[in-house]
Design an enzyme around this catalytic site. Structure first.
Site, PDB file in Angstrom:
ATOM      1  N   HIS A 254       3.254  -0.435  -8.275  1.00 51.85           N
ATOM      2  CA  HIS A 254       2.213  -1.068  -7.462  1.00 51.85           C
ATOM      3  C   HIS A 254       1.109  -0.113  -6.996  1.00 51.85           C
ATOM      4  O   HIS A 254      -0.076  -0.350  -7.215  1.00 51.85           O
ATOM      5  CB  HIS A 254       2.840  -1.675  -6.200  1.00 51.85           C
ATOM      6  CG  HIS A 254       4.081  -2.450  -6.422  1.00 51.85           C
ATOM      7  ND1 HIS A 254       4.082  -3.765  -6.826  1.00 51.85           N
ATOM      8  CD2 HIS A 254       5.394  -2.114  -6.281  1.00 51.85           C
ATOM      9  CE1 HIS A 254       5.321  -4.203  -6.904  1.00 51.85           C
ATOM     10  NE2 HIS A 254       6.142  -3.223  -6.589  1.00 51.85           N
TER      11      HIS A 254
HETATM   12  C1  BDR Z   1       5.086  -2.157  -1.967  1.00 51.76           C
HETATM   13  O1  BDR Z   1       6.230  -1.939  -1.146  1.00 51.76           O
HETATM   14  C2  BDR Z   1       6.814  -0.696  -1.402  1.00 51.76           C
HETATM   15  O2  BDR Z   1       8.144  -0.832  -1.694  1.00 51.76           O
HETATM   16  C3  BDR Z   1       6.046  -0.076  -2.549  1.00 51.76           C
HETATM   17  O3  BDR Z   1       5.873   1.312  -2.348  1.00 51.76           O
HETATM   18  C4  BDR Z   1       4.739  -0.815  -2.573  1.00 51.76           C
HETATM   19  O4  BDR Z   1       3.766  -0.172  -1.780  1.00 51.76           O
HETATM   20  C5  BDR Z   1       5.401  -3.241  -2.970  1.00 51.76           C
HETATM   21  O5  BDR Z   1       5.753  -4.415  -2.314  1.00 51.76           O
END
Ligand code: BDR
Ligand code: CA
Length: 328
Positions: A254
């Protein structure tokens, strides 16, 4: 000229990939890293952030940020505890999306003496030109800084946020993790008046990284290529066993997509200017509620409904090629 950014992280496996991408890009001037509680507690996210900076030998200051969400920590029924179905065990070993500590040497470099929200206020007040904030964890630090001094909004070029989801969620039936962790902070930030671009799960799941991409990262023979490959493979293992994507042997990375967007905006697709609010309570806690009506409430966010995985992988490959060669 390189674009000045401040990167706010809860490092975190995908945060680590984002930090490496930002450090290595010639189009980005990484002014500072701010840690925040989210994926792990603030001690761990700060230590992990320092570890990545040290691994790359980068000269980037790290500021420790908020250890709790703005409001939720006051409400025992709303404490941000991630629900899990128990540990995921693959080949007899427990695998996590985010290990407590990144598997690189402990940090000997030190964090800065002031907190992240104080840094934002001091830095932005003095900034001659607006800078971009990329926030890939909960939005607590950014909201806190805006609460300390609302005039700093004039020094923000854009706030790029990894968070939210329209058709895809991951922490509850309605919410994505970063927004769910601190919904009040998210609501404050997306309505602060700066240009806000949301990079939600709809985009990050589409622009996924595959095992083949990992092979290409590793074949570069660089420090960042090797570490990114290991982190992405770990994420692919978790996705494949607990949250498979439409593309086989693939994972969302992400946070790195936000950095890639600054280098090549085409990595995001179907970006629409929308009105967005954040749900606070009960079933909609942390939901990014979009007004999709024809006569919408005033628009406040750009929201990416899709992503381009080939373009994303190619941006990352170019960046990791710039890192130092590993010793053979
Ligand atoms: C987001 O939540 C975290 O677990 C990851 O780093 C990312 O920023 C995804 O939902
Ligand atoms: Ca994150």
């Amino acid at each position: 000229m390189a674009r000045k950014i401040i990167l706010d992280v809860d490092t975190g496996s995908d945060d680590a990939v984002a930090i490496m991408a930002a450090v290595l890009s010639k189009d980005i001037q990484l002014e500072a890293l701010c840690s925040v509680a989210g994926n792990k507690d603030i001690d761990k996210t700060t230590e992990n952030t320092l570890r990545v900076v040290q691994l790359l030998g980068a000269d980037v200051p790290v500021y420790r940020g908020c250890r709790t969400p703005l409001v939720k920590f006051l409400c025992p029924d709303r404490l941000p505890v991630r629900k899990s179905k128990g540990p995921l065990v693959v080949d007899g070993k427990e695998v996590q999306m985010h290990s407590d500590f990144l598997d690189v040497p402990p940090a000997t470099i030190k964090e800065q003496p002031i907190s992240a929200p104080e840094f934002y206020v001091q830095y932005l007040r003095a900034a001659p030109q607006p800078v971009t904030i990329v926030a890939v964890g909960p939005l607590t630090n950014v909201a806190m800084a805006l609460l300390l001094d609302g005039t700093i909004v004039d020094k923000i070029e854009e706030i790029v946020i990894m968070g939210g989801g329209y058709n895809i969620t991951n922490t509850s039936p309605t919410a994505e993790f970063n927004i769910w962790y601190d919904p009040e902070a998210a609501q404050h930030v997306i309505h602060c008046g700066a240009k806000v671009t949301l990079v939600p799960l709809d985009a990050t799941h589409a622009a996924c990284i595959t095992l083949d991409d990992c092979k290409r990262f590793r074949a570069l023979g660089t420090v960042a290529g090797d570490f990114a490959a290991a982190l992405c493979e770990q994420r692919i293992m978790v996705h494949s066993n607990s949250q498979p994507l439409a593309v086989p042997d693939a994972a969302a990375v992400h946070d790195a997509l936000c950095i890639a967007y600054l280098i090549d905006p085409q990595v995001l697709r179907d970006v629409r200017h929308v009105h967005c609010d954040i749900g606070f309570r009960d079933f909609c806690e942390g939901q990014t509620i979009l007004d999709m009506r024809y006569y919408t409430e005033p628009v406040n966010c750009y929201f990416a409904f899709d992503g381009d995985r080939q373009k994303f992988a190619s941006v990352l490959l170019d960046l990791f090629a710039r890192s130092e060669k590993t010793k053979s």
